[in-house]
Design a protein around this motif. Structure first.
Motif, PDB file in Angstrom:
ATOM      1  N   SER A  11      -2.630   1.366   5.064  1.00  0.00           N
ATOM      2  CA  SER A  11      -3.612   0.601   3.753  1.00  0.00           C
ATOM      3  C   SER A  11      -3.678  -0.870   4.036  1.00  0.00           C
ATOM      4  CB  SER A  11      -2.668   0.866   2.450  1.00  0.00           C
ATOM      5  OG  SER A  11      -2.259   1.993   2.294  1.00  0.00           O
ATOM      6  N   GLU A  32      -2.357   1.578  16.497  1.00  0.00           N
ATOM      7  CA  GLU A  32      -1.710   2.625  15.310  1.00  0.00           C
ATOM      8  C   GLU A  32      -0.986   3.413  16.043  1.00  0.00           C
ATOM      9  OE1 GLU A  32      -1.242   3.172  12.114  1.00  0.00           O
ATOM     10  OE2 GLU A  32      -0.299   5.096  12.810  1.00  0.00           O
ATOM     11  N   SER A  84       0.018   5.429   5.163  1.00  0.00           N
ATOM     12  CA  SER A  84       0.354   5.981   3.981  1.00  0.00           C
ATOM     13  C   SER A  84      -1.049   6.339   2.987  1.00  0.00           C
ATOM     14  CB  SER A  84       1.388   5.180   3.041  1.00  0.00           C
ATOM     15  OG  SER A  84       2.566   5.257   3.941  1.00  0.00           O
ATOM     16  N   VAL A  91      -3.131   7.396  -6.759  1.00  0.00           N
ATOM     17  CA  VAL A  91      -3.243   6.812  -8.064  1.00  0.00           C
ATOM     18  C   VAL A  91      -3.740   5.210  -7.868  1.00  0.00           C
ATOM     19  CG1 VAL A  91      -1.691   5.860  -9.891  1.00  0.00           C
ATOM     20  CG2 VAL A  91      -1.513   8.534  -9.052  1.00  0.00           C
ATOM     21  N   THR A 479       2.073   1.235  -5.674  1.00  0.00           N
ATOM     22  CA  THR A 479       1.897  -0.052  -4.691  1.00  0.00           C
ATOM     23  C   THR A 479       0.730  -0.129  -3.995  1.00  0.00           C
ATOM     24  OG1 THR A 479       3.500   1.245  -3.484  1.00  0.00           O
ATOM     25  CG2 THR A 479       4.415  -0.529  -4.688  1.00  0.00           C
ATOM     26  N   GLN A 480      -0.138   0.845  -3.785  1.00  0.00           N
ATOM     27  CA  GLN A 480      -1.298   0.875  -2.919  1.00  0.00           C
ATOM     28  C   GLN A 480      -2.293  -0.285  -3.232  1.00  0.00           C
ATOM     29  OE1 GLN A 480      -3.741   3.450  -0.740  1.00  0.00           O
ATOM     30  NE2 GLN A 480      -4.252   4.202  -2.790  1.00  0.00           N
TER      31      GLN A 480
END
Ligand SMILES: Cc1cc2nc3c(=O)[nH]c(=O)nc-3n(C[C@H](O)[C@H](O)[C@H](O)COP(=O)(O)OP(=O)(O)OC[C@H]3O[C@@H](n4cnc5c(N)ncnc54)[C@H](O)[C@@H]3O)c2cc1C
Length: 498
Positions: A11, A32, A84, A91, A479-480
């Protein structure tokens, strides 16, 4: 030689790499560990839990939790481009104004809500934050049930308002809009951005107190990459402290016990771990309308041709923010409602249709830690969230379970309610047996103790950290959005110096 090396394309990392490479004079390398995000289930919203325990999941496990009957909990984390953000439930909740004002008041100037609002707006101009396209009748029943239990509609579902409603989701045309989709993909045509996948960073290179690059392993071979300006660590709340510790940056005692030479003594690396625990109050559904039968050929065709239908569901369609005690300064419980059985992360499928109400504790007092088990970078670190080590957390979540039971028994669910999945006489006992993570670990490289308010690592020059690990206190919602905001702000802080 690159100008910047960004470690971890999640993210945060996708945002930092994309923003830095907007300047054509800067050469940026993004590393990555996982593969590209090609698998179909990444992009079909309702399929996210199919990624669990797959090669695209780090598939972590906590140490046995003393206050959860000694259970070791499964912690999924994305291991692919997008991290993630490529496997989460989409949401989008900014969090409470008071969360950020608290960060500022803890000694981090520039992080109050009014300071960070422009960075949220920057995120929202890139990631598509949308209303849901296909809301299940059971989710409507949940919001109606809230009304019947004196939980009014929330003016917004951004975390700052009390009340119920339908979540906004990170989707574009019914498909997931991850950080890789929104930020990285459009940046890939720039000649000054290099992206390596399948490359596992194993150690930071430090020369005379300054980060100069990274050592990595790719298909069994070790290599090094060098950065002229800065290394930016975006490996997430587990990966970032692990890499610092492997590089000799952390608590002296832990490093010495493992024989790792101490490069910088930073006592708080891996400490201050916070997460949102959640527990399901589930029921069967007497009508065949839940998402259990979403995977039909007509639904696939509808999804592929028009981006419509139940496969666009993010599963956690509706929710609410409530205070379990009127004297609570902020909402302490957030509900996630899923119009389907959600047992053990969706990995266990009870027969038939069902619905799940998930009270989640968002005002968390318990603090845990992450620490190395060994010097092997491929050995996952020990994760000890110490859930419910603070008793107030258990009492609060138990109060949330009580409200969930009331919601499930309200009139709105009369046409649907079947047999309960769990018989819950004692809410605290139910939590001890069934509580799980809501997937929100943060705080292990906290601002104020591991990094300063400009996200520079104490004791090491040219090394910033920008991901969920820098949150000093967990926010009161998913938390994103907060992580993406951190990455936007970090990019501005770095570019100001460039
Ligand atoms: C199943 C699930 C559901 C969730 N649902 C929601 C939700 O609905 N809404 C919400 O707001 N939040 C949700 N979250 C939380 C949210 O996704 C995270 O808070 C956020 O993605 C954290 O971002 P990050 O950049 O810190 O870490 P990540 O996005 O996890 O990125 C870290 C990246 O670093 C890579 N990496 C790690 N170590 C190394 C290494 N040594 N070398 C190279 N690369 C490495 C990883 O592979 C990964 O790509 C969910 C999370 C999960 C797992």
């Amino acid at each position: 030689m690159y100008d910047y090396i960004v470690i971890g394309a999640g993210s945060a990392g996708c945002i930092v790499a994309s923003r830095l490479s907007e300047n054509p004079d800067l050469h940026v390398l993004l590393i990555e560990a996982g593969p590209p995000d090609r698998q179909r289930e990444i992009h079909i919203p309702a399929a996210f839990s199919k990624l669990f325990k797959s090669p695209l999941d780090w598939n972590f496990t906590t140490v046995p939790q003393e206050h959860l009957n000694g259970r070791a909990l499964y912690w999924p984390r994305g291991k692919m481009l997008g991290g993630s953000s490529s496997m989460n439930a989409m949401v989008y909740v900014r969090g409470r104004r008071s969360d950020y004002d608290r960060w500022r008041d803890l000694g981090n100037p520039g992080w109050g809500f009014d300071d960070v609002r422009p960075y949220f707006e920057a995120v929202e101009s890139k990631v598509s934050v949308s209303d849901q396209r296909s809301i299940n009748p059971l989710s409507h029943a949940f919001v109606e049930a809230c009304g019947q239990c004196n939980i009014a509609r929330a003016p917004s579902m951004n975390g700052d308002d009390e009340g119920a409603g339908f979540y906004r989701v990170t989707q574009r045309n019914g498909r997931r809009s991850s950080a890789a989709d929104a930020y990285l993909r459009p940046a890939l045509r720039r000649g000054n951005l290099t992206v390596w996948t399948g490359v596992h960073a194993t150690r930071l290179l430090i020369d005379n107190g300054r980060a100069t690059g990274v050592e990595y392993v790719q298909r069994g071979s070790t290599g090094q990459a060098h950065a002229a300006r800065e290394v930016i660590l975006c490996a997430g709340a587990i990966g970032s402290p692990q890499l610092l510790l492997l590089s000799g940056i952390g608590p002296r005692e832990q490093l010495e016990a493992l024989g790792i030479p101490v490069v910088a003594e930073v006592a708080s690396v891996g400490e201050n771990l916070q997460d949102h625990p959640a527990v399901v109050v589930g029921f069967g559904c007497t009508q065949p309308i839940s998402l259990s039968n979403a995977e039909t050929i007509p639904n696939f065709v509808r999804y592929l041709l028009r981006g419509q239908g139940p496969l666009t569901s993010n599963v956690a369609e509706a929710g609410a923010f409530i205070r379990t005690q009127p004297e609570c300064a902020d909402c302490d419980i957030q509900f996630h409602f899923a119009p389907v059985h959600y047992v053990e992360h969706g990995l266990v499928k009870p027969p038939g249709h069902g619905f799940s109400i998930g009270p989640t504790l968002v005002t968390v007092e318990s603090r845990g830690r992450i620490f190395l088990r060994s010097v092997d970078p491929f050995d996952p670190p020990a994760i000890d969230p110490q859930y419910f080590s603070n008793e107030a957390d258990l009492r609060r979540l138990a109060a949330g379970v009580k409200v969930a039971k009331k919601l499930a028994m309200s009139r709105a669910f009369d046409p649907y309610r079947g047999e309960p999945v769990y018989k819950i006489d004692d809410e605290e006992a139910h939590i001890r047996v069934h509580a799980e993570t809501l997937y929100h670990p943060v705080g292990t490289c906290a601002m104020g103790s591991v990094v300063d308010h400009e996200l520079r690592t104490y004791g090491i020059a040219s090394l910033r950290i920008a991901d969920a690990s820098v949150m000093p206190v967990i926010v009161g919602g998913n938390t994103q959005a907060a992580t993406m905001m951190i990455a936007e702000k970090a990019s501005h802080l770095i570019r100001d110096v460039a």
